[in-house]
Design an enzyme around this catalytic site. Sequence first.
Site, PDB file in Angstrom:
ATOM      1  N   ASN A  28       0.837  -1.201   0.000  1.00 50.78           N
ATOM      2  CA  ASN A  28       0.000   0.000   0.000  1.00 50.78           C
ATOM      3  C   ASN A  28       0.873   1.252   0.000  1.00 50.78           C
ATOM      4  O   ASN A  28       1.949   1.290   0.603  1.00 50.78           O
ATOM      5  CB  ASN A  28      -1.007   0.007   1.159  1.00 50.78           C
ATOM      6  CG  ASN A  28      -0.385  -0.127   2.521  1.00 50.78           C
ATOM      7  OD1 ASN A  28       0.633  -0.786   2.696  1.00 50.78           O
ATOM      8  ND2 ASN A  28      -1.000   0.484   3.517  1.00 50.78           N
ATOM      9  N   ILE A  29       0.407   2.258  -0.730  1.00 51.69           N
ATOM     10  CA  ILE A  29       1.152   3.512  -0.896  1.00 51.69           C
ATOM     11  C   ILE A  29       0.217   4.663  -0.543  1.00 51.69           C
ATOM     12  O   ILE A  29      -0.751   4.918  -1.279  1.00 51.69           O
ATOM     13  CB  ILE A  29       1.651   3.659  -2.361  1.00 51.69           C
ATOM     14  CG1 ILE A  29       2.489   2.447  -2.772  1.00 51.69           C
ATOM     15  CG2 ILE A  29       2.437   4.959  -2.529  1.00 51.69           C
ATOM     16  CD1 ILE A  29       2.750   2.352  -4.275  1.00 51.69           C
ATOM     17  N   GLU A  30       0.476   5.296   0.591  1.00 54.80           N
ATOM     18  CA  GLU A  30      -0.416   6.374   1.042  1.00 54.80           C
ATOM     19  C   GLU A  30       0.071   7.734   0.541  1.00 54.80           C
ATOM     20  O   GLU A  30       1.141   7.857  -0.051  1.00 54.80           O
ATOM     21  CB  GLU A  30      -0.527   6.332   2.567  1.00 54.80           C
ATOM     22  CG  GLU A  30      -1.153   5.019   3.018  1.00 54.80           C
ATOM     23  CD  GLU A  30      -1.414   4.933   4.508  1.00 54.80           C
ATOM     24  OE1 GLU A  30      -0.884   5.763   5.278  1.00 54.80           O
ATOM     25  OE2 GLU A  30      -2.161   4.010   4.898  1.00 54.80           O
ATOM     26  N   CYS A  89      -4.099   0.727  -2.428  1.00 52.87           N
ATOM     27  CA  CYS A  89      -3.965  -0.513  -1.655  1.00 52.87           C
ATOM     28  C   CYS A  89      -2.911  -1.433  -2.272  1.00 52.87           C
ATOM     29  O   CYS A  89      -2.616  -1.350  -3.479  1.00 52.87           O
ATOM     30  CB  CYS A  89      -5.285  -1.272  -1.627  1.00 52.87           C
ATOM     31  SG  CYS A  89      -6.585  -0.496  -0.668  1.00 52.87           S
ATOM     32  N   GLU A 104      -3.123  -4.587  -2.972  1.00 56.44           N
ATOM     33  CA  GLU A 104      -3.660  -5.471  -4.007  1.00 56.44           C
ATOM     34  C   GLU A 104      -3.710  -4.770  -5.360  1.00 56.44           C
ATOM     35  O   GLU A 104      -3.355  -5.334  -6.395  1.00 56.44           O
ATOM     36  CB  GLU A 104      -5.087  -5.910  -3.639  1.00 56.44           C
ATOM     37  CG  GLU A 104      -5.205  -6.657  -2.330  1.00 56.44           C
ATOM     38  CD  GLU A 104      -5.425  -5.755  -1.131  1.00 56.44           C
ATOM     39  OE1 GLU A 104      -4.827  -4.652  -1.079  1.00 56.44           O
ATOM     40  OE2 GLU A 104      -6.191  -6.150  -0.247  1.00 56.44           O
ATOM     41  N   CYS A 164     -10.296  -4.623   0.532  1.00 56.79           N
ATOM     42  CA  CYS A 164     -11.391  -3.649   0.529  1.00 56.79           C
ATOM     43  C   CYS A 164     -12.276  -3.884  -0.698  1.00 56.79           C
ATOM     44  O   CYS A 164     -11.910  -4.601  -1.645  1.00 56.79           O
ATOM     45  CB  CYS A 164     -10.840  -2.222   0.538  1.00 56.79           C
ATOM     46  SG  CYS A 164     -10.271  -1.645  -1.071  1.00 56.79           S
ATOM     47  N   CYS A 202     -10.735  -3.056  -4.159  1.00 59.64           N
ATOM     48  CA  CYS A 202      -9.781  -4.055  -4.660  1.00 59.64           C
ATOM     49  C   CYS A 202     -10.493  -5.321  -5.129  1.00 59.64           C
ATOM     50  O   CYS A 202     -10.074  -5.940  -6.111  1.00 59.64           O
ATOM     51  CB  CYS A 202      -8.740  -4.373  -3.594  1.00 59.64           C
ATOM     52  SG  CYS A 202      -7.595  -3.002  -3.339  1.00 59.64           S
TER      53      CYS A 202
END
Length: 136
Positions: free
Chosen positions: A42-44, A53, A55, A90, A93
């Site tokens: 995941n990359i915020e 996310c 996935e 989620c 995804c």
Amino acid sequence: MDKNLLTKLAVESKKASYSPYSNFKVGAALLTKDGKIFTGANIENAAYTPSNCAERTAVFKAVSEGYREFEAIAIAGGFSDETADYCYPCGVCRQVLNEFVNADEFIVLIAKTAEDFKEYKLSQLLPFGFGPNDLR
Ligand code: THU
């Protein structure tokens, strides 16, 4: 299919998580039908909504490299590298995966550790999903 390799790679991929806001690290490992594995984390983002996310990172890496046929994905998530609870994908995804797979066949492995995981078909996690066939 080496399920333990996939779960191991998902757990390892948590290390690449960029999650300074939630501190929740997620890793994924996506297996293509011809045996290639794409990992993702995941990359915020400081603006929050552009966050991606694990996935979807894995799916987008694969599709952008020309791979569209998938067999399985392993997912691992938690607040630390060591301990984790089962982390389910989620809704967004689930929908993104449904674009590229047969939901009755595609396997989703939810891993607490490399050895401790639950197994589902995507159709169990996304029943009655809307997909490409609905637009044909
Ligand atoms: N996240 C994932 O990467 N995958 C999931 O299946 C659930 C949530 C990420 C998004 C966000 O960076 C953090 O976990 C907390 O929601």
